[in-house]
Enzyme design. Structure first.
Site, PDB file in Angstrom:
ATOM      1  N   ARG A 102      53.605 -33.645  65.777  1.00 53.89           N
ATOM      2  CA  ARG A 102      52.910 -32.358  65.843  1.00 53.89           C
ATOM      3  C   ARG A 102      52.034 -32.233  64.617  1.00 53.89           C
ATOM      4  NH1 ARG A 102      54.783 -28.979  61.937  1.00 53.89           N
ATOM      5  NH2 ARG A 102      56.974 -29.042  61.319  1.00 53.89           N
ATOM      6  N   ASN A 104      50.630 -30.391  61.131  1.00 48.85           N
ATOM      7  CA  ASN A 104      51.242 -29.699  59.994  1.00 48.85           C
ATOM      8  C   ASN A 104      50.138 -29.210  59.060  1.00 48.85           C
ATOM      9  OD1 ASN A 104      53.874 -28.876  58.956  1.00 48.85           O
ATOM     10  ND2 ASN A 104      53.433 -30.166  57.194  1.00 48.85           N
ATOM     11  N   ASP A 199      55.380 -28.147  48.956  1.00 48.89           N
ATOM     12  CA  ASP A 199      54.932 -27.733  50.286  1.00 48.89           C
ATOM     13  C   ASP A 199      53.433 -27.433  50.223  1.00 48.89           C
ATOM     14  OD1 ASP A 199      54.818 -26.549  52.995  1.00 48.89           O
ATOM     15  OD2 ASP A 199      56.985 -26.528  52.832  1.00 48.89           O
TER      16      ASP A 199
END
Length: 294
Positions: A102, A104, A199
């Site tokens: 998927r 990100n 992140d």
């Protein structure tokens, strides 16, 4: 030392996996996603009014094309979204033949080239990649990435940054500022040690890197040389991605998530999954529009 700044809740709805915030200064509108639930959120910063849009698929980022259209980065490709009615039309497929992956973390380079990360749905080792959408063509830049994050760029577009959260390494790479494409190989800028992981990230007007620390409940600020400058508390342990918002781009929107948290962990983390505004006293930069062609 963890720094406390004035902080408010922009959206109390708890995202399973909040990600991909961006801000449109033309309309004072912030946008972000709940990847796992297939939702797109829209908030007017001045009023605090929030709307949610059901996408019907997992998506993780967007770039503004023009006043009427956005480019949505989704699990199977890139979609043009008409803002007025939310209609989606496929622009280009991306790993659509691989159901294990998927999209990100992603961000638009100052040239209008869109860097896009993919990853395994279960964060399988090395299953992801980082691509560039450049002049209507998707180019694979960096393969064998486990969890691509922290994609952002220096103000002049000459340096790109990205992280593999699985490695807890932030890389820098020299870019052609006219194209947003690499001119060399990535080099390690810093290795994060201790609590949490690297992140999402964004760069301010001075070139400092603002990185959300997943599991650390904060945003860390680094110089362009990788020196740690600040750690600013976020009222959710799984802070996921920041974006500068507001008329003078002086507030920091930070998304968060409750992914992989059990009920005890949620109870111990009252802000889990909420979206916040932090008054950080630093100005960001307006995000560029994505260019679909020459």
């Amino acid at each position: 030392m963890m720094e406390q700044v004035p902080t408010t809740i922009l959206c109390a709805e708890r995202c399973h996996l909040g990600e991909g915030p961006t801000y449109d200064p033309h309309t004072d509108t912030a946008w972000w996603f709940d990847i796992r639930e297939g939702l797109l959120f829209e908030a007017t910063i001045a009023s605090g009014a929030v709307r949610r849009h059901v996408l019907g698929k997992m998506a993780s980022a967007l770039g503004r094309i023009d006043a009427n259209r956005q480019l949505i980065v989704a699990e199977d490709g890139l979609y043009i979204r008409t803002i007025a009615d939310g209609a989606l039309s496929l622009y280009l497929p991306l790993e659509a033949d691989n159901p294990a992956t998927r999209s990100n973390d992603s961000r638009v380079h100052p040239s209008g080239t869109f860097w896009i990360g993919t990853m395994g749905r279960r964060a399988e080792c090395g299953l992801g990649s980082i691509y560039a959408l450049h002049r209507g063509e998707i180019i694979k830049l960096f393969p064998n990435v486990t969890i691509p994050n922290a994609i952002c760029f220096s103000p002049d577009g000459t340096i790109g940054y990205f992280a593999d959260t699985d490695e807890n390494v932030l890389y820098r790479v020299v870019l052609d500022p006219e194209t947003g494409l690499p001119r060399g190989e990535p080099e390690v800028l810093l290795r994060h040690t201790g609590i949490g992981g690297l992140d999402g990230a964004v760069v301010d007007v001075e070139g400092r890197i603002w990185n959300a620390r997943w599991g650390g409940g904060c945003v860390d600020v680094y110089s362009s040389q990788g020196e740690h400058l600040r750690s600013i508390a976020v009222p959710a342990s799984q802070a996921s991605c920041p974006a500068f918002v507001g008329p003078d781009l002086s507030r920091l929107l930070v998304t968060s998530a409750w992914q992989d948290m059990d009920e005890a962990a949620k109870a111990a983390d009252p802000g889990h999954g909420q979206t916040f505004l932090l008054d950080v006293g630093t100005r960001g930069r307006a995000e560029p529009d994505v260019k679909l062609s020459t």
